[in-house]
Design a protein around this motif. Structure first.
Motif, PDB file in Angstrom:
ATOM      1  N   UNK A 157       0.836  -1.204   0.000  1.00 34.36           N
ATOM      2  CA  UNK A 157       0.000   0.000   0.000  1.00 34.36           C
ATOM      3  C   UNK A 157       0.870   1.253   0.000  1.00 34.36           C
ATOM      4  N   UNK A 158       1.861   1.277   0.883  1.00 38.53           N
ATOM      5  CA  UNK A 158       2.717   2.459   0.985  1.00 38.53           C
ATOM      6  C   UNK A 158       3.530   2.644  -0.297  1.00 38.53           C
ATOM      7  N   UNK A 193       2.708   1.552  -3.282  1.00 40.13           N
ATOM      8  CA  UNK A 193       1.793   1.918  -4.369  1.00 40.13           C
ATOM      9  C   UNK A 193       1.373   3.380  -4.289  1.00 40.13           C
ATOM     10  N   UNK A 194       1.063   3.834  -3.080  1.00 33.31           N
ATOM     11  CA  UNK A 194       0.507   5.190  -2.941  1.00 33.31           C
ATOM     12  C   UNK A 194       1.568   6.257  -2.712  1.00 33.31           C
ATOM     13  N   UNK A 195       2.738   5.856  -2.190  1.00 35.36           N
ATOM     14  CA  UNK A 195       3.764   6.851  -1.862  1.00 35.36           C
ATOM     15  C   UNK A 195       5.114   6.552  -2.514  1.00 35.36           C
ATOM     16  N   UNK A 236       1.929   2.999  -8.021  1.00 41.99           N
ATOM     17  CA  UNK A 236       0.632   3.006  -8.711  1.00 41.99           C
ATOM     18  C   UNK A 236       0.651   3.924  -9.944  1.00 41.99           C
TER      19      UNK A 236
END
Lengths: 428, 428
Positions: free
Chosen positions: A111-112, A114-116, A126
């Protein structure tokens, strides 16, 4: 036993008739057995019942005088990090204690990233047109499910005796900048039991990657989960990566889910100083602090390395006989038949069973009909698709020992039925 | 006290001289007090020390016979959901128990919406060119930090006595499809103590939004955290949304962080059937199950609604006198001065203090110099920027009662010094 493929048509038919009868007889026993998931048995859980009353009525103060009942301390109690550090070959300051699930920490790392983006990324993953991950196969279904959830292309890589096939890995990561990382269960791989050799670890650390933010997701889930008195150790991945100039390459994960209590354990993330700082920064937006009472509870219960190792010996005493029983039954029913091969792991939670190509799904169906639940065929491959439909994951830990023999027998009979029927079809 | 703005220049100078002297005298006391964060006091934590030995040596079986020590049960124990359901006005099947942090559940909701989209989204939010969130101000800094982390534009909305200014909200969401949601702390808002009126709840549920996947992030953090015997209740947002044809509009959050132990409590997500199914599907990729032992521990300790309410009464007995003391000291030192106004909340964890425009930062600086730590000015606004530099969040719960008076006095003196100096500057 005879090699079934070498039987003539008539003998094969007779053999098939016999195993069909044995299978039907087994089915009539009306058993209900479960070999699906790597769950500890009740007897193993009992080992950690002390946790149910810990840390104790007035015991809530950490070594540094922190009141563990209140907010704060994002990285986790220093004494727990110190206790777990040697297991994961990292200094305590390079560890972060998470909640109960290392899978959650892996998920959140994606998640981190992908988003950051990671601390070495030029943009969030991402934003890339295409992202891919290398997946040694057979592997862990929940790893693959995370990639699938986030639309990350999975590229299967063959697993050899010493770890993933490094010729394939090196070639792929050198040429394809979309390959952002790779799943690794370096010790007692799920489900093959493979232990990565020092040579493989070195090559993973040293290899040139087309993208600068390539990451090894180093899921050391079975770091202390030995099935023999031989305590196999693997090379230190973070140290090796640093030595080869790729300090931030490895994200390390672990947990006490199969040490103390699944669900009520503690998980950890580890890595280089920069990776830890990056993870903590992201994590600080998500939560104020973890469950420090549960962290203290684990410190009080495990006490030290010796306590941890003694506990793992007790686990081994419960589950090693179950593995031995499966191997014994498989050898008895399937040995030298040429239609099945299986691993005899020195640690971890699984036996990997390969059957004649194209038969795995049918084995699962037949086993289920006979009262033995198996993980769906294909689970050990990306997208749940085993291209050869041959691999099965056997999880012998959860049933009581007395049930393991019958369960393995049910599987073996299902294998014999499915494979002889497949061989008969081929003869037509 | 006199309205300071109405003093003539000479009288103001004299007054300034006097408060400077009082401030310097206070400073000499060398106190070290902390009013920064909404942390429970040790006395409150002591109320839940029973948790430190629960659930008990042989107590690990849930009502449905689940062995809570093992994997499984993603949604959380049914008996804990049943216990918490009435507090959050939702049926137990519409609740999911998370780990210890409701902030983490809010964070993860953003993650899932960004990477996958909500159950009403046509694409993941991260694919949109622009995403914005409405932020009633003053509000909670950690909410705003999540938006900032993920590059979500924050649009401040004024907070009135009955909740956010609905004229502004309705207008914005109707015209701007990029506004995907809104932060709400509907009961005892952090930091203003505002309780959303039924009219406001109805309008939030009914309003037309330009985007079909608009979401209210309904952080009911202080659902049972009353400071008076009047237990204020708010309208049922999920029911209201459904009645107005927007069944999936509200994501509900809560936790026991300030009921039992911060960090060692349980958090929850709730909402419509579709929202719960959506959240569980996403969550199933992240973890196998939560800490069911801690869930059982909470059931054994709280027992039922009565047990929960009795505990909250005990909390109130500890902290209500601290709030009263701050109000008393502020009234004594700042009453009728015209340079400060403050809330007298009926619940929650904060007092919101507004000072003369342009003085909040200076108050924090002066208070710190005098030994009283305050949350940085601006914290209650998006991007940490209070456009009028006037709002301060006072958190009186953590210090012992004897320290609260002196701490409030330090703040009041800092306010008087900062504001009189500002008024003097204006006269020049």
């Amino acid at each position: 036993m005879t090699n079934l493929a070498q039987l003539n048509a008539q003998d094969l038919k007779v053999f098939h008739q016999q195993v069909r009868e044995r299978y039907e007889a087994f089915k009539k026993r009306g058993l209900k057995l479960d070999l699906t998931r790597g769950k500890p048995a009740s007897k193993q859980l009992d080992l950690s019942n002390a946790l149910l009353t810990l840390p104790g009525a007035q015991d809530f103060t950490a070594a540094d005088k922190t009141d563990t009942r209140n907010y704060g301390g994002l990285q986790g109690l220093a004494e727990l990090r110190a206790l777990l550090a040697p297991v994961f070959d990292l200094p305590p300051e390079n560890l972060i204690i998470g909640d109960n699930s290392s899978l959650a920490l892996m998920h959140d790392t994606f998640v981190y990233a992908l988003l950051k983006g990671t601390c070495d990324s030029t943009q969030p993953w991402s934003k890339e047109k295409r992202i891919a991950f290398l997946c040694p196969v057979p592997g862990y279904d929940r790893h693959f499910a995370i990639c699938e959830e986030f639309g990350i292309e999975m590229i299967a890589v063959p697993m050899n005796d010493e770890g993933p096939d490094m010729h394939v890995v090196e070639k792929l990561v050198a040429q394809d900048a979309a390959i952002k990382g790779m799943w690794c269960i370096p010790k007692y791989n799920n489900p093959t039991g493979t232990v990565y050799s020092t040579k493989v670890v070195e090559r993973l650390a040293a290899m040139k990657t087309a993208t600068p933010d390539f990451r090894l997701f180093w899921d050391n889930a079975y770091a202390v989960h030995h099935l023999t008195t031989e305590h196999i150790e693997i090379a230190n991945i973070v140290e090796a990566c640093a030595r080869h100039g790729h300090a931030n390459r490895a994200f390390v994960y672990g947990s006490t889910s199969k040490v103390t209590l699944p669900g009520a354990g503690v998980a950890l993330f580890g890595g280089s100083k920069d990776n830890v700082a990056w993870y903590l920064k992201r994590m600080s937006k998500r939560t104020i602090s973890g469950d420090k009472i549960n962290q203290l509870r684990h410190v009080r219960y495990l006490r030290d390395q010796g306590g941890l190792m003694a506990l793992m010996d007790q686990h081994r005493a419960v589950i090693a006989p179950k593995f031995a029983k499966v191997i014994e039954v498989f050898t008895q029913h399937l040995g030298n038949t040429g239609v099945a091969s299986w691993t005899d792991p020195k640690g971890g939670y699984f036996i990997s069973l390969d059957v004649l190509d194209g038969c795995a799904k049918e084995v699962v169906r037949l086993a289920k009909e006979a009262g033995v639940e198996l993980t769906p065929a294909g689970s050990t491959y990306p997208y749940m698709k085993d291209p050869q439909d041959r691999n099965l994951r056997i999880a012998p830990t959860f049933p009581v020992l007395a049930d393991v023999g019958p369960a393995a027998e049910g599987v073996a009979l299902a294998v014999l039925v499915a494979t002889t029927e497949s061989l008969l079809k081929q003869r037509r």
